[in-house]
Enzyme design. Structure first.
Site, PDB file in Angstrom:
ATOM      1  N   ASP A   1       0.795  -1.224   0.000  1.00  0.00           N
ATOM      2  CA  ASP A   1       0.000   0.000   0.000  1.00  0.00           C
ATOM      3  C   ASP A   1       0.834   1.284   0.000  1.00  0.00           C
ATOM      4  O   ASP A   1       0.457   2.273   0.617  1.00  0.00           O
ATOM      5  CB  ASP A   1      -0.912   0.007   1.218  1.00  0.00           C
TER       6      ASP A   1
ATOM      7  N   GLU B   1      -0.458  -9.136  -0.864  1.00  0.00           N
ATOM      8  CA  GLU B   1      -0.883  -8.550   0.405  1.00  0.00           C
ATOM      9  C   GLU B   1      -2.165  -7.731   0.180  1.00  0.00           C
ATOM     10  O   GLU B   1      -2.287  -6.588   0.607  1.00  0.00           O
ATOM     11  CB  GLU B   1       0.215  -7.683   1.023  1.00  0.00           C
TER      12      GLU B   1
ATOM     13  N   GLU C   1      -1.988   5.036   3.298  1.00  0.00           N
ATOM     14  CA  GLU C   1      -1.935   3.641   2.853  1.00  0.00           C
ATOM     15  C   GLU C   1      -3.310   3.007   2.677  1.00  0.00           C
ATOM     16  O   GLU C   1      -3.530   2.219   1.750  1.00  0.00           O
ATOM     17  CB  GLU C   1      -1.098   2.822   3.844  1.00  0.00           C
TER      18      GLU C   1
ATOM     19  N   HIS D   1       7.050   5.690  13.125  1.00  0.00           N
ATOM     20  CA  HIS D   1       7.244   6.466  11.895  1.00  0.00           C
ATOM     21  C   HIS D   1       5.952   6.927  11.237  1.00  0.00           C
ATOM     22  O   HIS D   1       5.986   7.694  10.291  1.00  0.00           O
ATOM     23  CB  HIS D   1       8.031   5.645  10.856  1.00  0.00           C
TER      24      HIS D   1
ATOM     25  N   ARG E   1       2.859   8.590   9.643  1.00  0.00           N
ATOM     26  CA  ARG E   1       2.531   9.981   9.339  1.00  0.00           C
ATOM     27  C   ARG E   1       1.362  10.460  10.193  1.00  0.00           C
ATOM     28  O   ARG E   1       1.361  11.560  10.726  1.00  0.00           O
ATOM     29  CB  ARG E   1       2.216  10.117   7.844  1.00  0.00           C
TER      30      ARG E   1
ATOM     31  N   HIS F   1      13.765   6.233  12.626  1.00  0.00           N
ATOM     32  CA  HIS F   1      13.454   6.398  11.210  1.00  0.00           C
ATOM     33  C   HIS F   1      14.157   7.643  10.662  1.00  0.00           C
ATOM     34  O   HIS F   1      14.251   8.668  11.347  1.00  0.00           O
ATOM     35  CB  HIS F   1      11.939   6.520  11.030  1.00  0.00           C
TER      36      HIS F   1
END
Length: 370
Positions: free
Chosen positions: A95, A117, A131, A207, A209, A239
């Protein structure tokens, strides 16, 4: 038959590499590897373990580049490659911005897309962002859907995807873990001094967003955990995203039992799994990987698309508030029976034969379309 594998991040490389490697053993197939360069160094170390050299190495990532800028840069370059190479199939996984850009481009060129996936859902378009929407959009484009679990298949069926185009195969990340355990080089020696056999190793990653506004609360929980429990040692590969690093500097306290390090190669990361007592993360892939090592996972997100792990007990969905994260940590560190149930729960994400099943499907597809 030529199949183009388009990838740009380390998680994509981890999941596609076992499939590419197995397909290379088939004389009637030519896997074409296109590397967009979203995570150049992080992805390269994975491909090197599998002895995979990309056919195309793009350098699309620029400092502080937004997801929409990545997509805008990727589409015309990928289109030119696909027009020149004329693959019979385009394979994407998961994604990411690369996933969406590649599927979108293949659709315009009328090349069938296989989505590996497939079927993961939160049904909240902003969690995880972006995503969740990328994978939903790729579902509308894809010709074939390789779902990790039966629940993922049910999600796709509810969205009116033809059942004949859905195949439950597990997640190839488990294939990759098994391969790396047997073939990877020795992990970084610098990690060894951080692993104390007399303490419980906590592996931390952050990490996401959508977690940026609440990252401070995650770090405040980590500060409290370290102060409350003198038998824990925390390793935190930070990260490279500068926004994450700014949050770390602002809210995470320095401590001699907290080791903040640069990202490590994947073989070294799996080595950390093998020593970890507990993982605290907002990552998606780690929710699948850590249970393969019988390590419980505290998920610092408000929702997860990997609901099978929550139901199995391998994942504890803790949210992003300090109090709820600490409640999950406290329970795992103080209630031995609860910890043992979480550690012993069966991993629902695969048995290490996912790539074998996908290659078998490709061979059948090729035979039917000759």
């Amino acid at each position: 038959m030529k199949a183009a594998f388009i990838l740009g991040t380390r998680p994509e490389g981890i999941k596609l590499a076992p499939i590419i490697s197995k397909l290379r053993q088939e004389r009637d197939f030519t896997p074409l590897v296109i590397h967009t360069g979203q995570h150049t160094e992080l992805l390269d170390d994975v491909l090197n373990i599998f002895s995979i050299q990309p056919d195309y190495q793009l350098s699309l990532m620029k400092p502080n580049q937004s997801a929409e800028q990545v997509i805008a840069a990727a589409i015309p370059v990928i289109a030119d490659i696909l027009k020149a190479e004329k693959p019979d199939m385009v394979a994407v996984v998961g994604d990411t911005a690369t996933t969406f850009a590649a599927a979108f481009t293949a659709f315009h060129l009328q090349i069938p897309v296989m989505h590996i996936e497939a079927g993961l859902r939160t049904y909240d378009p902003y969690t995880p962002f972006p995503e969740e929407m990328y994978r939903q959009l790729v579902t509308r484009i894809a010709a074939v859907h390789f779902a990790p679990t039966e629940q993922n298949k049910q999600n796709l069926l509810q969205e009116n995807i033809d059942e004949s185009n859905i195949h439950v195969v597990g997640n190839p990340v488990i294939d990759a873990l098994f391969y790396i355990q047997n073939h990877a080089p020795s992990p970084l020696k610098e990690l060894e001094h951080m692993i104390n056999a007399e303490r419980k190793l906590i592996l931390l990653t952050t990490h996401r967003r959508e977690n940026m506004k609440s990252m401070r609360y995650i770090y405040e929980a980590i500060n409290e955990m370290i102060n409350r429990y003198d038998d824990v040692e925390v390793i935190f590969p930070v990260h490279p995203n500068p926004n994450v690093r700014n949050q770390v500097r602002s809210f995470l306290n320095a401590h001699n039992r907290l080791h903040m390090i640069d990202p490590v190669d994947y073989a070294s990361f799996t080595h950390l799994y093998s020593h970890a007592y507990l993982v605290i993360t907002d990552s998606g892939g780690i929710q699948e990987e850590a249970p393969a090592f019988d390590v419980p996972v505290v998920v610092t997100r408000s929702s997860t698309e990997r609901t099978e792990g929550v139901e199995a007990g391998t994942l504890i969905l803790a949210g992003t508030e300090k109090q709820t994260i600490m409640k999950a940590i406290d329970t795992l560190l103080t209630v031995e029976s609860y910890y043992q149930r979480a550690a012993a729960a069966a991993n629902p994400y695969g048995d290490g034969r996912t790539s074998e099943r996908i290659v078998k499907w490709l061979k059948e597809y090729k035979a039917a379309n000759n």
